[in-house]
Design a protein around this motif. Sequence first.
Motif, mmCIF file in Angstrom:
data_model
loop_
_atom_site.group_PDB
_atom_site.id
_atom_site.type_symbol
_atom_site.label_atom_id
_atom_site.label_comp_id
_atom_site.label_asym_id
_atom_site.label_seq_id
_atom_site.Cartn_x
_atom_site.Cartn_y
_atom_site.Cartn_z
ATOM 1 N N ASN A 241 0.817 -1.211 0.000
ATOM 2 C CA ASN A 241 0.000 0.000 0.000
ATOM 3 C C ASN A 241 0.852 1.262 0.000
ATOM 4 O OD1 ASN A 241 -2.388 -1.522 0.102
ATOM 5 N ND2 ASN A 241 -2.321 -1.628 2.336
ATOM 6 N N TYR A 242 2.101 1.127 0.415
ATOM 7 C CA TYR A 242 3.049 2.249 0.379
ATOM 8 C C TYR A 242 3.866 2.099 -0.904
ATOM 9 C CZ TYR A 242 1.583 2.793 5.197
ATOM 10 O OH TYR A 242 0.827 2.980 6.330
ATOM 11 N N LYS A 243 3.239 2.500 -1.998
ATOM 12 C CA LYS A 243 3.770 2.172 -3.324
ATOM 13 C C LYS A 243 5.129 2.788 -3.590
ATOM 14 C CE LYS A 243 -0.824 1.484 -5.311
ATOM 15 N NZ LYS A 243 -1.811 1.914 -6.323
ATOM 16 N N PRO A 361 5.631 4.172 7.992
ATOM 17 C CA PRO A 361 5.012 4.584 9.267
ATOM 18 C C PRO A 361 5.868 4.130 10.444
ATOM 19 C CG PRO A 361 3.871 2.679 8.360
ATOM 20 C CD PRO A 361 4.869 3.090 7.324
ATOM 21 N N LYS A 362 6.009 4.993 11.452
ATOM 22 C CA LYS A 362 6.896 4.704 12.580
ATOM 23 C C LYS A 362 6.499 3.442 13.334
ATOM 24 C CE LYS A 362 8.132 9.524 13.513
ATOM 25 N NZ LYS A 362 8.065 10.618 14.510
ATOM 26 N N GLN A 363 5.188 3.204 13.465
ATOM 27 C CA GLN A 363 4.748 2.088 14.301
ATOM 28 C C GLN A 363 5.111 0.728 13.702
ATOM 29 O OE1 GLN A 363 2.663 4.087 12.660
ATOM 30 N NE2 GLN A 363 1.154 2.885 11.528
ATOM 31 N N GLY A 430 -0.611 6.918 6.974
ATOM 32 C CA GLY A 430 -0.668 5.644 7.683
ATOM 33 C C GLY A 430 -0.535 5.809 9.181
ATOM 34 N N GLU A 431 0.335 6.736 9.615
ATOM 35 C CA GLU A 431 0.475 7.007 11.052
ATOM 36 C C GLU A 431 -0.787 7.609 11.632
ATOM 37 O OE1 GLU A 431 3.878 9.505 11.356
ATOM 38 O OE2 GLU A 431 5.285 7.948 10.697
ATOM 39 N N PHE A 434 -3.423 4.961 12.045
ATOM 40 C CA PHE A 434 -3.109 4.077 13.180
ATOM 41 C C PHE A 434 -3.515 4.767 14.492
ATOM 42 C CE2 PHE A 434 -0.166 2.741 16.522
ATOM 43 C CZ PHE A 434 -0.402 1.389 16.530
ATOM 44 N N ARG A 435 -3.174 6.065 14.633
ATOM 45 C CA ARG A 435 -3.545 6.770 15.859
ATOM 46 C C ARG A 435 -5.054 6.883 16.023
ATOM 47 N NH1 ARG A 435 0.829 10.093 14.191
ATOM 48 N NH2 ARG A 435 -0.629 11.602 13.285
ATOM 49 N N ALA A 436 -5.754 7.041 14.889
ATOM 50 C CA ALA A 436 -7.228 7.142 14.955
ATOM 51 C C ALA A 436 -7.848 5.823 15.372
ATOM 52 C CB ALA A 436 -7.769 7.578 13.604
#
Length: 436
Positions: A241-243, A361-363, A430-431, A434-436
């Motif tokens: 998804n992170y093309k 994304p960091k996570q 993406g981050e 994830f937080r949402a």
Amino acid sequence: MNLLERLGLGRPELRAWAMYDWANSAFQTTIVAAVFPIYYSKVLAVNLSEADATSSYAWATTLAIFLVALVAPVLGSLADYAAMKKRMLAAFMGIGTAACVAMFWLTSGEWQFALTLFVIGNIGVAGSIVFYEALLPHLAAPEELDRVSSAGYAIGYLGGGVLLAVNLAMIQKPELFGLADAGIGTRLSFVSVGVWWALFSIPLFRKVPEPAVAAPGAVRERVSIALGIRRLKATFSELRNYKQAFLFLLAFVVYNDGIQTIMRMASFYGATMGLDSGAMITALVMTQFIGVPAAFAFGMIASRIGAKTAVFIGLTVYAAISILGYYMTTATHFFALAGLVGLVQGGTQALSRSMFASMIPKQKSSEFFAFFSVFERYAGILGPLVFGWVAAYWGNSRNAILAVVIFFIVGALLLTRVDVEAGRRQARAGEAAFRA
């Protein structure tokens, strides 16, 4: 902004993180690039033909890289899930340092034992770097990534160069160290790598915090290899998804193949050309110290012209190195090529690392950097394999070094398709999700 901040070393945890580059680069310089390849070709593989010595060394390199690439993604997925980055790093570091110390017992003709330890040591350093690099996006802000990554490489060049200079003196002037001969000096240089690596890893373990688990409120499963494999499958699907990050990995796997091949095979190539081993090691020491200001400069240049453009400059120089290497006949030529490598190697790899870090994304840093490691390590498989095959087919290594140029050309063409800014937007989205 003070000088340390401009260099990417403004905080204690950043300096401690960069010190691991100082620590493990001793393996890259003394074991991978300089002393071990020459000792292998002239002492350990003395009973093998030139073609067999070259191909066995190249294929052992391939095996080590393949094994790391096989296990790193599974371990990376577990490290994010259970906050195990530093523990994984320590485990691989222990494996690598033990292999270095065991190299003291390598003597004439023991090429099989030597390659076994070489493979184990490579597994240790490559595995530890997966988790070391996964810490980067947790420590550095987006606008710091290029500088911090470049600072790590610069400090690594300095550390690797300092120990290599000491080892060179120990080999060429063993009497100054109270040693019987150059052979003892060479074997002690391998031990020094293990001690250096372990000692200078301490700041990272003391000062760099372990990032929190990716989803602290989620239902926790028992950590196991099966869990790692399940998470690995999910991460691979998500990576697609992170093309832009994925496309960058495709470019990176090609051009880094050329970089890794030149780094790993240069001394071996020079030895088969009959060049003086002392002169070659001296040239590689010079490369390390050229690399210190050059890596810092690449980080600063990237802030002006962009990391992607700076990497293109590095790949152009590497293509020239491959072509000029074909015509190399003297130690002077080797010095000139080593100087060119020093100008671009650290900067090109550092900016590749920071570009990728900015597009994930960091996570999911360990999981995604495990894939980065897979691509990085598989990038080191095909080049030495091609090098070994060409050397075996033609009976010499000269054509093999010329064949490396294709990796830089194809990698640069793929890199033109990467939209770095679009990749960064995808990562931040993406981050946020994830937080949402």
